[in-house]
Motif scaffolding. Structure first.
Motif, PDB file in Angstrom:
ATOM      1  N   MET A 118     -16.048  -5.962 -43.852  1.00 30.16           N
ATOM      2  CA  MET A 118     -16.505  -7.355 -43.890  1.00 30.16           C
ATOM      3  C   MET A 118     -16.855  -7.717 -45.333  1.00 30.16           C
ATOM      4  SD  MET A 118     -20.357  -7.026 -42.417  1.00 30.16           S
ATOM      5  CE  MET A 118     -20.029  -5.804 -41.185  1.00 30.16           C
TER       6      MET A 118
ATOM      7  N   ARG B  98     -10.283 -11.078 -33.877  1.00 28.36           N
ATOM      8  CA  ARG B  98     -10.541 -11.080 -35.321  1.00 28.36           C
ATOM      9  C   ARG B  98      -9.364 -11.737 -36.035  1.00 28.36           C
ATOM     10  NH1 ARG B  98     -13.336  -6.353 -38.914  1.00 28.36           N
ATOM     11  NH2 ARG B  98     -13.989  -7.782 -40.506  1.00 28.36           N
TER      12      ARG B  98
ATOM     13  N   TYR C 123     -13.535 -14.906 -37.556  1.00 26.25           N
ATOM     14  CA  TYR C 123     -13.304 -14.526 -36.172  1.00 26.25           C
ATOM     15  C   TYR C 123     -12.993 -15.803 -35.387  1.00 26.25           C
ATOM     16  CZ  TYR C 123     -15.756 -10.277 -37.590  1.00 26.25           C
ATOM     17  OH  TYR C 123     -16.126  -9.135 -38.236  1.00 26.25           O
TER      18      TYR C 123
ATOM     19  N   MET D 292     -19.244 -13.888 -39.801  1.00 20.39           N
ATOM     20  CA  MET D 292     -20.272 -13.122 -39.096  1.00 20.39           C
ATOM     21  C   MET D 292     -21.619 -13.856 -39.145  1.00 20.39           C
ATOM     22  SD  MET D 292     -21.223  -9.144 -39.584  1.00 20.39           S
ATOM     23  CE  MET D 292     -19.917  -8.448 -38.613  1.00 20.39           C
TER      24      MET D 292
ATOM     25  N   CYS E  28     -21.728 -16.622 -36.631  1.00 21.84           N
ATOM     26  CA  CYS E  28     -21.921 -16.137 -35.262  1.00 21.84           C
ATOM     27  C   CYS E  28     -23.367 -15.705 -35.037  1.00 21.84           C
ATOM     28  CB  CYS E  28     -20.993 -14.951 -34.983  1.00 21.84           C
ATOM     29  SG  CYS E  28     -19.257 -15.421 -34.850  1.00 21.84           S
TER      30      CYS E  28
ATOM     31  N   ILE F  22     -18.280 -11.674 -32.762  1.00 21.74           N
ATOM     32  CA  ILE F  22     -18.223 -10.515 -33.661  1.00 21.74           C
ATOM     33  C   ILE F  22     -18.501  -9.211 -32.918  1.00 21.74           C
ATOM     34  CG2 ILE F  22     -18.769 -11.741 -35.763  1.00 21.74           C
ATOM     35  CD1 ILE F  22     -21.719 -11.029 -35.253  1.00 21.74           C
TER      36      ILE F  22
END
Lengths: 445, 408
Positions: free
Chosen positions: A89, B98, B104, B128, B131, B198
């Motif tokens: 990430m 993803r 996402y 992320m 989310c 996620i």
């Protein structure tokens, strides 16, 4: 203290900020490396150095640290884009760069820095007693606090797999592949740290910089290599005239950063990374902006806050590379000196904050004219030269070993934070009095 | 609660054992670390082991090429009815989608127990952070239910998708939504809606109850045997084993084998583990407290969600204050004496000194700051939350300010 002398102190501090600004252009270069180099130069010209008032040199170093703490992430922000194929990430500031918002990320981090500067220069002088008490309270417990941080780093390595394996074995393998490598990185970094502390190959005359090659390898050089092989493209950046940051984002981000900064500055062996990790969880920080603001505040409190503890009445704590170097030639004695240092921090901080937007624009503009890979390549050469110059070929060997380890998280999509076991584990074990036993067990003694 | 909260509560629990703190002055043991280790052990067991052993009857995988909300909605509705018809539990997993390292593709499902409908809407691309921050924008359950009654579930889910933070203009146009119906009566133990975004995506288990209804458990592998008082008892011997002198046992010296550190470790491990179970009970999900005698998770007290910032902050602050207090109280020479106890001789060996200094400390270091924090919470609730949360009704009061951040 005479007015003229105070003016001289202010002037050299501003020169320190300017020097820091120049060196902050080089991604990966740490101000402690620059300070070490400054000290080498000072000792080379020892007669000139002895003739100067030590407080002047102290103010110069303070200016460098303040300037660096505020500015050094700007070059990384713009010159080290992350190649997403090597990441599980992206961190918020990395994503901001891809969204053309690198400048916004810098300014958000600047908000955090500003709050931390206000705290150090404006609030610390009134709470020295409380800070001294806290320091006294936790001092015997530092070894287990570091153990606790290490434990949290290990435990907070949660699986990031998507759970798509069809069998239990496949799913466990998917999850534990990344988890296991995180544990491996932690263990390997801890062993490397024990080696550096107990059986380092660095020549004795450079022993005061024995950690430098390892840190440059683990964090700076490995990042530069990833940047050089990156296939990322930096889009044109947008320079907004204002920053969109809600009050609550600034407040919560600052809270996270202040907790992390205070924690790391009062705990020897702890750097802002793991402190921020714990603090962000503990204060339930949420969102990109809070993360970036918290980072800015934590860095400034760690670098400057830790150094100011050296001058603080009721505390006088020598913490971090800058304080160690200053302690070679200066011993703080009076409250007056502490107030002078607080004023110097305010001045250098204001200068750094004034430079920050211009500095960010300049770095942003450079990315559109110069290939960032060339900058990182140049930085790699410079860092290697510094390591060679200060610690010799043995230091370069240490650096290369550390670099190899520093690359592992990128290829296995784990976090880089377990690399800090290189410092956390040996310091904790040494404080607990079992470091040498472990070193013997590892065959390092 | 968050992992760090359990970790700190565990350490605070361990710090109440004098030996764990005094050790810093002589033996330099790491006994206190057991508090952190066992404080977070329940989640470690769940998220690093138990979840991988969980088997699913249905697995929904929507792809970017085929953003079909019917796949999720119909599968869930079918699973509910299948559980009712067969009398056996049915498990469903919704996989995440993803899009890239950063983004996402999200989709949300809502189970309406009154209308017996499952709805699904394909949402926008989110990071992320987007989310994880969704809960801070969500209105309360009652408000949600009223809006669903009035406008229908697709409109409500669409509003959530459009108004919660996300990558702009990334939602499919026109909106892709689907409603599936089921026949069984259900007992939903969690929020009515969930976003798939996620990590590995949510799971559901549909369990037939004796009253004929189908119980809906969210992430059913979580907080089963791992979050129980029963398992906590088993942690004691593990903690004991870590600090026992095994060499002494083989030499026949039982007193050295069961040394004070091992005995303290026994109790620290159990209590830190139980502290986790207790703290989790304040949330929505609850825990299965006494397996094998109890089979299901009890409902939580619903005071907050695991992601709620202020409850986490408060518990962490109290934990830190307890640790600092114990550091001082168990030190050979206390570093500070609270003003109320100043002048009382005997230090912590004197009960009056102990009580007065503790009252003084609790009042000034814990109660006052928490009252201040609570005032900020009220302000936050009326200024920030009210302005930022998604409004489903005109007369929005800002209730359930903790939001539906999910419970872990």
């Amino acid at each position: 203290m005479e007015f003229a002398f105070v003016m001289q102190c202010c002037l050299v501090a501003l020169v320190g900020v300017a020097v820091a600004a120049v060196f902050s252009m080089i991604p990966g270069l740490h101000i402690y490396n620059v300070i070490a180099f400054t000290m080498l130069l000072a000792f080379a010209a020892i007669d000139l150095f002895k003739a100067m008032d030590p407080l002047l040199t102290t103010c110069f170093i303070m200016g460098m640290v303040v300037g660096f703490a505020v500015l050094f992430t700007v070059s990384s922000q713009f010159f080290q884009p992350c190649d997403d194929s090597f990441r599980s990430m992206m961190l918020p500031h990395e994503r901001f760069l891809y969204e053309g918002r690198g400048f916004e990320a810098v300014m958000l981090g600047g908000f955090g820095s500003l709050i931390a500067l206000l705290l150090i220069a404006g609030v610390f002088p009134f709470v020295t007693g409380a800070i001294g008490l806290l320091r006294e309270l936790i001092r015997p417990h530092i070894y287990w606090i570091l153990g606790l941080v290490s434990l949290f780093i290990l435990i907070s390595e949660w699986p990031k797999d998507h759970g798509v394996g069809k069998t239990v074995g496949q799913r466990l393998r998917d999850g534990w592949g990344q988890l296991g490598m995180g544990l491996f990185v932690f263990a390997a970094a801890a062993v490397l740290g024990m080696f550096v502390f107990y059986n380092t190959i660095i020549p004795v005359q450079s022993a005061f910089q024995s950690l430098m090659p390892v840190f440059i390898g683990l964090f700076a050089l490995s990042s530069q290599i990833m940047t050089v092989i990156s296939r990322a493209k930096i889009p044109p950046q947008h320079y907004a005239s204002s920053v969109d940051a809600a009050t609550h984002d600034v407040a919560r981000g600052a809270l996270t950063g202040v907790v992390a900064g205070m924690f790391s500055s009062l705990t020897p062996g702890l750097t802002p990374g793991p402190a921020l990790l714990m603090s962000a969880h503990a204060t339930a920080s949420a969102g990109d902006k809070q993360f970036i603001i918290g980072g800015g505040a934590a860095r400034v409190l760690y670098y400057i806050g830790a150094l100011v503890l050296f001058f603080m009445p009721d505390v006088y704590m020598r913490r971090g590379g800058a304080a160690i170097n200053i302690s070679l030639f200066f011993v703080p004695e009076t409250t007056e000196q502490y107030y002078l240092i607080s004023g110097i921090i305010a001045l250098a901080g204001a200068a750094s904050m004034a430079i920050l937007p211009l500095f960010a624009r300049m770095c942003g503009a450079i990315t559109q004219k110069v290939d960032f890979r060339h900058i990182s390549l140049g930085s790699m050469v410079l860092l290697t030269a510094i390591v060679w110059g200060v610690t010799g070929w043995r230091g370069v060997v240490m650096m290369l070993v550390a670099t190899a380890l520093g690359l592992v998280p990128n290829f296995w999509h784990t976090r880089r934070i377990p690399l800090l076991a290189v410092l956390l584990v040996p310091v904790s074990l040494n404080m607990a009095g079992v470091g040498s036993k472990v070193a013997i067990w590892l065959g390092f003694r | 609660m968050k992992g760090i909260t359990h970790f700190l509560v565990g350490v605070a629990t361990a710090s109440c054992f004098p030996l764990a703190v005094r050790s810093a002055y002589d033996d330099k043991s790491y006994l206190i670390l057991l508090g952190g280790l066992f404080g977070i052990m329940s989640d470690t067991l769940d998220f690093k082991f138990a979840r991988y052993f969980w088997k699913h009857d249905y697995r929904v995988r929507i792809t970017e090429d085929n953003l079909d909300p019917a796949a999720a909605a119909e599968t869930i509705a079918k699973a509910i009815d299948e559980a009712a018809a067969t009398g056996r539990p049915v498990r469903v997993k919704l996989d995440i989608l993803r899009f890239s390292t950063n983004y996402y593709r999200t989709y949300a499902v809502m189970i309406d127990d009154r209308k017996k409908q499952v709805s699904c809407v394909i949402g926008p691309l989110k990071t992320m952070s987007h989310c994880m921050g969704r809960g801070e924008n969500m209105p309360g359950e009652e408000s949600k239910k009223r809006a669903v009654e009035k406008d229908g579930p697709i409109a409500v889910l669409e509003k959530f998708a459009k108004e919660a933070p996300a990558l702009p203009n990334s939602m499919p146009v026109p909106t892709r939504g689907h409603i599936a119906s089921f026949k069984a009566d259900v007992n939903n133990t969690y929020y009515s809606d969930a976003e798939v975004g996620i990590f590995s995506g949510p799971d559901f288990e549909f369990i037939p109850q004796k009253d004929g209804r189908v119980r809906i458990d969210f992430i059913p592998w979580h907080r089963r045997w791992t979050h129980s008082i029963t398992l906590g008892l088993l942690m004691g011997p593990i903690g004991f084993a870590l600090f026992a002198d095994w060499g002494a046992l083989f030499a026949g010296n039982l007193a050295a084998f069961a040394n004070p550190f091992a005995v303290n470790a026994f109790f620290i491990s159990i209590l830190a583990f139980w502290a986790h179970v207790f703290v989790d009970q304040t949330g929505h999900l609850g825990s299965n407290l006494f397996p094998p005698w109890t089979k299901f998770r009890s409902l939580g007290w619903r005071w907050c969600t695991s992601a709620s910032p202020f409850p986490n902050l408060m518990v962490n602050y109290i934990s830190a204050a307890i640790i600092l207090w114990n550091m001082n109280a168990f030190a050979p020479t206390p570093v500070f004496t609270p003003p109320w106890a100043a002048g009382i001789p005997g230090g912590f060996t004197n009960m009056t000194y102990c009580i007065l200094s503790l009252l003084n400390y609790v009042g000034v270091v814990i109660v006052l700051p928490l009252l201040f924090l609570y005032a900020i919470v009220l302000l936050y609730r009326h200024i920030y939350y009210k302005s930022r949360s998604i409004r489903l009704e005109e007369a929005f009061s800002g209730e359930d300010w903790a939001g539906g951040g999910g419970d872990m």
